[in-house]
Scaffold this active site. Sequence first.
Site, PDB file in Angstrom:
ATOM      1  N   HIS A 106      10.583  14.564  17.373  1.00 56.13           N
ATOM      2  CA  HIS A 106      10.561  13.188  16.881  1.00 56.13           C
ATOM      3  C   HIS A 106      11.377  12.278  17.792  1.00 56.13           C
ATOM      4  CE1 HIS A 106      10.831   9.987  13.740  1.00 56.13           C
ATOM      5  NE2 HIS A 106      12.031   9.815  14.264  1.00 56.13           N
ATOM      6  N   GLU A 107      12.568  12.718  18.179  1.00 56.84           N
ATOM      7  CA  GLU A 107      13.431  11.883  19.006  1.00 56.84           C
ATOM      8  C   GLU A 107      12.858  11.707  20.415  1.00 56.84           C
ATOM      9  OE1 GLU A 107      15.760  10.180  17.720  1.00 56.84           O
ATOM     10  OE2 GLU A 107      15.662  11.188  15.776  1.00 56.84           O
TER      11      GLU A 107
ATOM     12  N   HIS B 169      10.206   9.074  20.464  1.00 55.61           N
ATOM     13  CA  HIS B 169      10.704   7.704  20.568  1.00 55.61           C
ATOM     14  C   HIS B 169      10.773   7.255  22.027  1.00 55.61           C
ATOM     15  CE1 HIS B 169      11.642   6.521  16.502  1.00 55.61           C
ATOM     16  NE2 HIS B 169      12.454   7.536  16.293  1.00 55.61           N
TER      17      HIS B 169
ATOM     18  N   GLU C 249       9.298   4.667  13.534  1.00 63.03           N
ATOM     19  CA  GLU C 249       9.633   5.961  12.938  1.00 63.03           C
ATOM     20  C   GLU C 249       8.370   6.737  12.570  1.00 63.03           C
ATOM     21  OE1 GLU C 249      12.507   7.520  12.570  1.00 63.03           O
ATOM     22  OE2 GLU C 249      13.538   5.896  13.599  1.00 63.03           O
TER      23      GLU C 249
END
Length: 262
Positions: A123-124, A127, A186
């Site tokens: 997920h990070e 980004h 997100e």
Amino acid sequence: MKQVIAAVTLLILTSCATHQSPTGRGQTLLFSSQQMDQMGAQSFAEMKKQQPLSKDKKLNQYVVCVANRITSVLPSNQAKWDVVLFESDQVNAFALPGGHIGVYTGLLKVATNQDQLATVIGHEVAHVLANHSNEQVSRAQMTGVGMQLADVALDAGGVSNKDLYMSALGLGAQVGFILPYGREQESEADIMGVELMARAGFDPSQSIRLWQNMAKAGGDQGPELLSTHPSHGRRIADLQQMQTKAMPLYQSSSLRGKNRCD
């Protein structure tokens, strides 16, 4: 007065989307990739100076192993990623432009296996791949300019209670512009992150279990409207829908079942 507020709000909230995110969403990016990489490197170097690093060799190897699995499925032009485990009770992790990943030891109490940790790291990293940091600093700059112009306009009009109007305008920009885009970012990172972890041979169904753990650990999040993150319930529901696409990626991954990190 209403015309002034409307004009300045419109200036703040509108921009020309000159780029598209990986999911097709319009983006305004004011900074080059080189500038963002430099910002990321400077921020990461400062964090390593200010925050204690974990000295647990086994935990460091574990986190680096999971992160390396994730970054191994990125495009070949991606630089080698620097991975650091910070000693902190924070249940968090982050990734910065230029190839930097930070994980806090507190996260490992909630992400209880390699697949759940891969959910967060994927997920990070997503980004970064989606230029979300560039979007954030670009919007902050545009909002700052808009607020300065509003201040000048209110002064020129001799408006009383200027501070009250500026506070209201600031809240409008925050709730109407910055935070909703944060939630979109997100959700976008969730989509991309689950696909990344699946390609890297991590079980995407564990992403659901991770956020169930997060819900238990996080307590009351407050109204979703005033948060940059989707509610736990919404996030879990979205992840459940993603499994149809993510599972075939996991099942066909050459890394599945190999080189376990935990």
